[in-house]
Design a protein around this motif. Sequence first.
Motif, PDB file in Angstrom:
ATOM      1  N   THR A 104       0.797  -1.235   0.000  1.00  0.00           N
ATOM      2  CA  THR A 104       0.000   0.000   0.000  1.00  0.00           C
ATOM      3  C   THR A 104       0.829   1.285   0.000  1.00  0.00           C
ATOM      4  O   THR A 104       0.544   2.201   0.753  1.00  0.00           O
ATOM      5  N   PRO A 105       1.845   1.397  -0.835  1.00  0.00           N
ATOM      6  CA  PRO A 105       2.636   2.628  -0.819  1.00  0.00           C
ATOM      7  C   PRO A 105       1.860   3.828  -1.335  1.00  0.00           C
ATOM      8  O   PRO A 105       2.222   4.960  -1.076  1.00  0.00           O
ATOM      9  N   CYS A 106       0.773   3.582  -2.060  1.00  0.00           N
ATOM     10  CA  CYS A 106       0.050   4.692  -2.669  1.00  0.00           C
ATOM     11  C   CYS A 106      -0.759   5.484  -1.659  1.00  0.00           C
ATOM     12  O   CYS A 106      -1.242   6.562  -1.965  1.00  0.00           O
ATOM     13  N   SER A 107      -0.924   4.971  -0.460  1.00  0.00           N
ATOM     14  CA  SER A 107      -1.766   5.680   0.498  1.00  0.00           C
ATOM     15  C   SER A 107      -0.999   6.720   1.310  1.00  0.00           C
ATOM     16  O   SER A 107      -1.597   7.427   2.096  1.00  0.00           O
ATOM     17  N   CYS A 108       0.301   6.816   1.124  1.00  0.00           N
ATOM     18  CA  CYS A 108       1.103   7.811   1.833  1.00  0.00           C
ATOM     19  C   CYS A 108       1.482   8.937   0.880  1.00  0.00           C
ATOM     20  O   CYS A 108       2.109   8.705  -0.146  1.00  0.00           O
ATOM     21  N   LEU A 109       1.086  10.152   1.250  1.00  0.00           N
ATOM     22  CA  LEU A 109       1.323  11.306   0.389  1.00  0.00           C
ATOM     23  C   LEU A 109       2.170  12.338   1.123  1.00  0.00           C
ATOM     24  O   LEU A 109       2.098  12.454   2.347  1.00  0.00           O
ATOM     25  N   PRO A 110       2.976  13.107   0.380  1.00  0.00           N
ATOM     26  CA  PRO A 110       3.889  14.067   1.017  1.00  0.00           C
ATOM     27  C   PRO A 110       3.141  15.236   1.667  1.00  0.00           C
ATOM     28  O   PRO A 110       2.266  15.839   1.062  1.00  0.00           O
ATOM     29  N   HIS A 155       7.276  24.676  -0.457  1.00  0.00           N
ATOM     30  CA  HIS A 155       7.315  23.546  -1.391  1.00  0.00           C
ATOM     31  C   HIS A 155       5.921  22.967  -1.604  1.00  0.00           C
ATOM     32  O   HIS A 155       5.784  21.860  -2.120  1.00  0.00           O
ATOM     33  N   GLU A 156       4.913  23.729  -1.218  1.00  0.00           N
ATOM     34  CA  GLU A 156       3.546  23.239  -1.269  1.00  0.00           C
ATOM     35  C   GLU A 156       3.125  22.828  -2.679  1.00  0.00           C
ATOM     36  O   GLU A 156       2.646  21.710  -2.879  1.00  0.00           O
ATOM     37  N   LEU A 157       3.298  23.722  -3.641  1.00  0.00           N
ATOM     38  CA  LEU A 157       2.816  23.414  -4.988  1.00  0.00           C
ATOM     39  C   LEU A 157       3.474  22.172  -5.567  1.00  0.00           C
ATOM     40  O   LEU A 157       2.794  21.323  -6.147  1.00  0.00           O
ATOM     41  N   ALA A 158       4.775  22.063  -5.427  1.00  0.00           N
ATOM     42  CA  ALA A 158       5.464  20.887  -5.964  1.00  0.00           C
ATOM     43  C   ALA A 158       4.934  19.607  -5.319  1.00  0.00           C
ATOM     44  O   ALA A 158       4.714  18.604  -6.002  1.00  0.00           O
ATOM     45  N   CYS A 159       4.686  19.643  -4.022  1.00  0.00           N
ATOM     46  CA  CYS A 159       4.159  18.460  -3.333  1.00  0.00           C
ATOM     47  C   CYS A 159       2.698  18.217  -3.681  1.00  0.00           C
ATOM     48  O   CYS A 159       2.260  17.069  -3.780  1.00  0.00           O
ATOM     49  N   PHE A 160       1.935  19.297  -3.884  1.00  0.00           N
ATOM     50  CA  PHE A 160       0.537  19.124  -4.274  1.00  0.00           C
ATOM     51  C   PHE A 160       0.448  18.505  -5.666  1.00  0.00           C
ATOM     52  O   PHE A 160      -0.404  17.650  -5.920  1.00  0.00           O
ATOM     53  N   MET A 166      -2.087  10.150  -6.571  1.00  0.00           N
ATOM     54  CA  MET A 166      -3.445   9.670  -6.324  1.00  0.00           C
ATOM     55  C   MET A 166      -4.107   9.214  -7.626  1.00  0.00           C
ATOM     56  O   MET A 166      -4.773   8.174  -7.647  1.00  0.00           O
ATOM     57  N   MET A 167      -3.919   9.962  -8.687  1.00  0.00           N
ATOM     58  CA  MET A 167      -4.518   9.593  -9.978  1.00  0.00           C
ATOM     59  C   MET A 167      -3.896   8.310 -10.521  1.00  0.00           C
ATOM     60  O   MET A 167      -4.602   7.431 -11.008  1.00  0.00           O
ATOM     61  N   GLU A 168      -2.571   8.202 -10.445  1.00  0.00           N
ATOM     62  CA  GLU A 168      -1.876   7.022 -10.970  1.00  0.00           C
ATOM     63  C   GLU A 168      -2.269   5.740 -10.248  1.00  0.00           C
ATOM     64  O   GLU A 168      -2.252   4.668 -10.831  1.00  0.00           O
ATOM     65  N   HIS A 169      -2.607   5.867  -8.968  1.00  0.00           N
ATOM     66  CA  HIS A 169      -2.963   4.689  -8.179  1.00  0.00           C
ATOM     67  C   HIS A 169      -4.476   4.534  -8.014  1.00  0.00           C
ATOM     68  O   HIS A 169      -4.938   3.792  -7.156  1.00  0.00           O
ATOM     69  N   ASN A 170      -5.209   5.253  -8.864  1.00  0.00           N
ATOM     70  CA  ASN A 170      -6.673   5.153  -8.864  1.00  0.00           C
ATOM     71  C   ASN A 170      -7.272   5.277  -7.476  1.00  0.00           C
ATOM     72  O   ASN A 170      -8.201   4.562  -7.109  1.00  0.00           O
ATOM     73  N   MET A 171      -6.711   6.184  -6.698  1.00  0.00           N
ATOM     74  CA  MET A 171      -7.211   6.380  -5.344  1.00  0.00           C
ATOM     75  C   MET A 171      -8.588   7.027  -5.378  1.00  0.00           C
ATOM     76  O   MET A 171      -9.367   6.875  -4.464  1.00  0.00           O
ATOM     77  N   THR A 172      -8.846   7.736  -6.435  1.00  0.00           N
ATOM     78  CA  THR A 172     -10.171   8.280  -6.669  1.00  0.00           C
ATOM     79  C   THR A 172     -10.269   8.585  -8.159  1.00  0.00           C
ATOM     80  O   THR A 172      -9.312   9.046  -8.752  1.00  0.00           O
ATOM     81  N   SER A 173     -11.365   8.254  -8.756  1.00  0.00           N
ATOM     82  CA  SER A 173     -11.547   8.558 -10.176  1.00  0.00           C
ATOM     83  C   SER A 173     -12.495   9.741 -10.256  1.00  0.00           C
ATOM     84  O   SER A 173     -13.665   9.606 -10.521  1.00  0.00           O
ATOM     85  N   ASN A 174     -11.953  10.899  -9.988  1.00  0.00           N
ATOM     86  CA  ASN A 174     -12.770  12.082  -9.850  1.00  0.00           C
ATOM     87  C   ASN A 174     -12.212  13.197 -10.708  1.00  0.00           C
ATOM     88  O   ASN A 174     -11.005  13.457 -10.692  1.00  0.00           O
ATOM     89  N   LYS A 175     -13.095  13.865 -11.419  1.00  0.00           N
ATOM     90  CA  LYS A 175     -12.677  14.994 -12.256  1.00  0.00           C
ATOM     91  C   LYS A 175     -12.086  16.112 -11.402  1.00  0.00           C
ATOM     92  O   LYS A 175     -11.189  16.827 -11.832  1.00  0.00           O
ATOM     93  N   LYS A 176     -12.569  16.257 -10.166  1.00  0.00           N
ATOM     94  CA  LYS A 176     -12.067  17.306  -9.273  1.00  0.00           C
ATOM     95  C   LYS A 176     -10.580  17.099  -8.992  1.00  0.00           C
ATOM     96  O   LYS A 176      -9.817  18.049  -8.927  1.00  0.00           O
TER      97      LYS A 176
END
Length: 138
Positions: free
Chosen positions: A51-57, A63-68, A75-85
């Motif tokens: 489950t490495p995809c559940s940990c986010l920086p 450095h906020e923008l780069a981390c965001f 999140m998108m790559e690991h299909n954590m949510t399939s949301n247009k938002k």
Amino acid sequence: MNASMLSYVLLSCVLLSVQAHNCQVSEIIRNTRNLLNKTQESWSCRETAATPCSCLPIPEPGHELACFVEGTKHMMEHNMTSNKKLFLLNQSFQIQLDRNLCESLTSGKKCKYKTKGTVRTFLEKILKTYQEIHKSRV
């Protein structure tokens, strides 16, 4: 330089000035709140192979923008949510980072963090960051 050209140059300068201060604060706050309302509490942050995809920086100041960008892309790559938002957030962060649109957030082009957190913690950091920008403008 004729009058129409001068008008064009002045209008361009005004638009660039407005754009430079446009961090899309309201839109990002709205989209983040929407994602927070849909975030599953069961997502945890465990640094395991399964489950490495559940940990986010959780970014350090500046450095906020780069981390965001990095976190929403992850999140998108690991299909954590399939949301247009989520896609819109990632796109907004990437544009802001590339064009230095949010001056207070763009000092670091690379994601620098000391801790990682859950999806909820990551989204709450985004929300808090942009709420602070909103408060400073009012």
